[in-house]
Structure formats: C-alpha cells, structure tokens
Design a protein around this motif. Structure first.
Motif, short mmCIF file in Angstrom:
data_model
loop_
_atom_site.label_atom_id
_atom_site.label_comp_id
_atom_site.label_asym_id
_atom_site.label_seq_id
_atom_site.Cartn_x
_atom_site.Cartn_y
_atom_site.Cartn_z
N SER A 66 -9.60 3.77 8.77
CA SER A 66 -9.05 3.24 10.02
C SER A 66 -7.56 2.92 9.93
O SER A 66 -6.97 2.50 10.92
N ILE A 67 -6.95 3.10 8.74
CA ILE A 67 -5.52 2.81 8.59
C ILE A 67 -4.84 3.94 7.82
O ILE A 67 -5.46 4.65 7.03
N HIS A 68 -3.56 4.12 8.09
CA HIS A 68 -2.75 5.08 7.34
C HIS A 68 -1.37 4.48 7.14
O HIS A 68 -0.77 3.95 8.07
N SER A 69 -0.86 4.54 5.90
CA SER A 69 0.39 3.89 5.54
C SER A 69 1.51 4.90 5.34
O SER A 69 1.28 6.00 4.80
N ASP A 70 2.75 4.50 5.73
CA ASP A 70 3.91 5.35 5.44
C ASP A 70 4.56 4.98 4.11
O ASP A 70 5.55 5.59 3.71
N GLY A 71 4.02 3.97 3.42
CA GLY A 71 4.57 3.56 2.14
C GLY A 71 5.84 2.73 2.26
O GLY A 71 6.39 2.27 1.25
N GLU A 72 6.31 2.51 3.50
CA GLU A 72 7.54 1.75 3.70
C GLU A 72 7.34 0.62 4.73
O GLU A 72 8.26 0.25 5.45
N MET A 116 0.85 -1.18 0.00
CA MET A 116 0.00 0.00 0.00
C MET A 116 0.89 1.24 0.00
O MET A 116 1.64 1.47 0.95
N PRO A 117 0.82 2.06 -1.06
CA PRO A 117 1.67 3.26 -1.09
C PRO A 117 1.22 4.29 -0.06
O PRO A 117 0.08 4.25 0.43
N ALA A 118 2.10 5.21 0.25
CA ALA A 118 1.72 6.35 1.06
C ALA A 118 0.76 7.22 0.27
O ALA A 118 0.80 7.26 -0.97
N GLU A 119 -0.10 7.94 0.99
CA GLU A 119 -1.09 8.79 0.32
C GLU A 119 -0.44 9.92 -0.48
O GLU A 119 -1.00 10.40 -1.46
N PHE A 147 -7.27 16.08 6.55
CA PHE A 147 -6.86 16.65 5.27
C PHE A 147 -6.54 15.53 4.29
O PHE A 147 -6.43 14.35 4.66
N TYR A 148 -6.33 15.89 3.03
CA TYR A 148 -6.12 14.90 1.97
C TYR A 148 -4.98 15.35 1.06
O TYR A 148 -4.98 16.47 0.57
N PHE A 149 -4.00 14.45 0.87
CA PHE A 149 -2.92 14.72 -0.09
C PHE A 149 -3.44 14.60 -1.51
O PHE A 149 -4.13 13.63 -1.86
#
Length: 342
Positions: A150-156, A10-13, A280-282
């Motif tokens: 409910s989740i947030h990814s750092d891409g790493e 899952m990539p970072a936003e 907020f949203y990237f």
C-alpha cells in the motif's frame, strides 16, 4: 522511539538489495486450491528470475520443505522453514529501513489479511518478526495495520499511497487520517505523503498503490492508465493522474509523469483480474516484469519498451503474469526487498 526519531528512512526499491524475500504458496489458503501446482510453478518462475540478479530467501511451511527442496530452485535460493498462512510477503513481511550510520532495521506492521478478508492470518502476522530474528535485524513494532503493497517510497522522504486502502475502516477504524499519516511517516522516516484516491477495479486489497503507480526515481512517477471511457479504470486512473500532476514531493519538486497503457481486460469466473505492469519489481541490475500474453501482446511490448527506455542500465526480465494473478496479486505482491547496507 520510532524509526523517524532514530533517523531511519525507507530506501527506494531501486536501491541495492542484499536479498529478496518471498513466501511459498499454501494450498489451504488459496482462492483456487486445485490450481496449487500451476501457481507453485508461477512462483518458481518468479523466484528463479529474481535469483538471476540477487539472492532469494523463500519462506516455506515446514511440511512443504521436502517438496520445495526437490524443485532445485538454484544455488542462489535459500529456504526458510517458517509457518505462514498465505504467500504475499510484500504485505505481511517487514518493511526495511536504514539508519544514518548504515544500520538496518525492520518495521513490523500489524497484519489482518486485507481487512479481515481471509481467515486465519495469525501465522502471517508472525512472519515479519521471525525473518528479522533470523537475520539479527532490529525490530520496530508499528501500532498500525498496514501492508507493504500500500506504500511506495522515493527514498528521499516521499511516499505514494491511496486513500481507498490506508483510510479503509477495515484496517484502523479508530484512527483519523492525520493519525494514520503520522504513524506511516514515523515508521518509514518520511516527510510527505502523496494521497491517490483509488486502486484498480477488481483489486481485493482495497486499492494497493503497487498496482497503479510507483516512483521511477526521485521526482519521477510511472502510472498505469486506461484510455477506454467505458472501463471502470478510466475514471480511476485519470483522477489519480490529475492528483499527480498537481502534487509536489518532500523536496518541493513537481513530478515528471510517465504513462503505461493498461493491458486489455481479462475476467475469470465473472470477476475482473487486476492486471498491472506496475506490479513489476526492481532487482539489482534488473526489473522483473509480469506480462500477460494473448490479447495483451501489444501492451506487453509497450510496457517492456517503456521500462527499457526509462532504465537503460537494467535488464528487463519478463515472467508469466497470468501464472499467479488468479490468486489476487503478482510479482511485486510476492516480494519484499532487504536493502544492502555494507
């Protein structure tokens, strides 16, 4: 086979998007149906703000297509006639993952309307497969009730989440903490989960992480904090802050933590609105930031300045955060990004 087995992650936003998906509000499912016109105007503002940066695909009930078409949302906006119950695509849409070879796939989580809070939800549960089919994107069905907020990814390899939501018995009562974590990691291709405790006071999603904390970059987390010991959010946010201060990510890094001050409390009909700048949203080259005005003018400015300092190469585009919050969410809750893979 799951995404992890197939080397999808899952990539970072903040990674580049091909487009953003968003759903159009459905009057019959709204908490306040009489506000449909004003809420729709709020969605239109969010859609047009995002479209300044990247293409937007709007999921619209077929019966509403003529009405939405007449709004002329812009050349960068496409309407998708797909039946749906509600308008929080972050939660019922697909979570996109990217393969080592640059291929794209979408995770189709099970959706039960935040623990069965709003019925019916059958149409919403069927939205993600239709989006993936329309875009000819591989689909991976996850054996887990979960929402994207409910989740947030750092891409790493690291995810942020909350125990309050992911471990809530109204989602997956038959599964243990270890089993839930295992499925989440398998289907996002991640290696480590940082478990915060609770979400903000008044959040009917049972504590979605996208209201309280998010990665700003690998090894860097933004958290919304409360300085008033009399406010329920004081204990909540400082407990979460303590967890972050002690956490390490999948790469073994200690986290750099940036605090954003919460806006002043606002109640509507004897219940607290979950106001959060972290919703907020990237977008490509920018950030869509909800601001709240009125008593929040000072914290609005501080939040905008903080994000501008953190992301000097992104334009901070503010939108009226009060327009849709009465329905239970804000900008991030309405959106789902499709990563660019070409």
């Amino acid at each position: 086979m799951n995404p992890q087995d197939l080397h999808y992650t899952m990539p970072a936003e903040w990674a580049r998007h091909e487009r953003t998906f968003i759903s159009w509000p459905v009057q019959e499912s709204m908490v306040h149906p009489d506000n449909h016109e004003s809420v729709s105007a709020g969605y239109a503002e969010i859609i047009q703000a995002i479209a300044e940066f990247e293409p937007v695909s709007v999921v619209v009930n077929p019966d509403d297509m003529d009405t939405v078409e007449k709004l002329n949302l812009g050349a960068n906006v496409t309407l998708l006639p797909i039946l749906h119950n509600d308008a929080w695509l972050r939660d019922n849409g697909p979570t996109f993952v990217v393969g080592e070879d640059g291929s794209l796939a979408g995770v189709n989580w099970k959706f039960n309307a935040w623990g069965g809070k709003y019925s019916p939800w059958d149409l919403d549960d069927a939205v993600a497969p239709q989006i993936l089919e329309l875009h000819r994107t591989a689909r991976m069905d996850a054996p887990l009730v979960m929402e994207g907020g409910s989740i947030h990814s750092d891409g790493e390899g690291t995810l942020l989440t909350t125990e309050e939501c992911l471990l809530n018995p109204n989602r997956n009562p038959e599964l243990s903490r270890e089993e839930i974590a295992g499925y989440v990691q398998q289907y996002t291709g991640t290696e480590s989960v940082i478990w915060l405790k609770r979400g903000l006071s008044g959040d009917e999603t049972d504590g979605h992480v996208d209201n309280i904390a998010c990665f700003a970059a690998p090894g860097k987390v933004i958290i919304q904090v409360c300085e008033d010991p009399q406010d329920e959010n004081y204990a909540i946010t400082w407990e979460n802050l303590s967890i972050l201060e002690q956490a390490v990510d999948a790469k073994g890094r200690r986290l750099e933590i940036i605090k954003i001050q919460q806006p002043p409390r606002v109640d509507a009909e004897d219940s607290r609105l979950t106001l959060s700048y972290l919703n907020f949203y990237f977008v490509n080259g920018g950030i869509i930031l909800p601001v709240f005005g009125g008593t929040a003018a000072e914290t609005d400015k501080l939040a905008e300045e903080t994000l501008a300092g953190l992301f000097p190469d992104r334009r901070i585009r503010t939108v009226n955060g009060m327009a849709v919050i009465g329905e239970g969410g804000n900008v991030h809750c309405t959106t789902q990004q499709m990563p660019a893979v070409k």
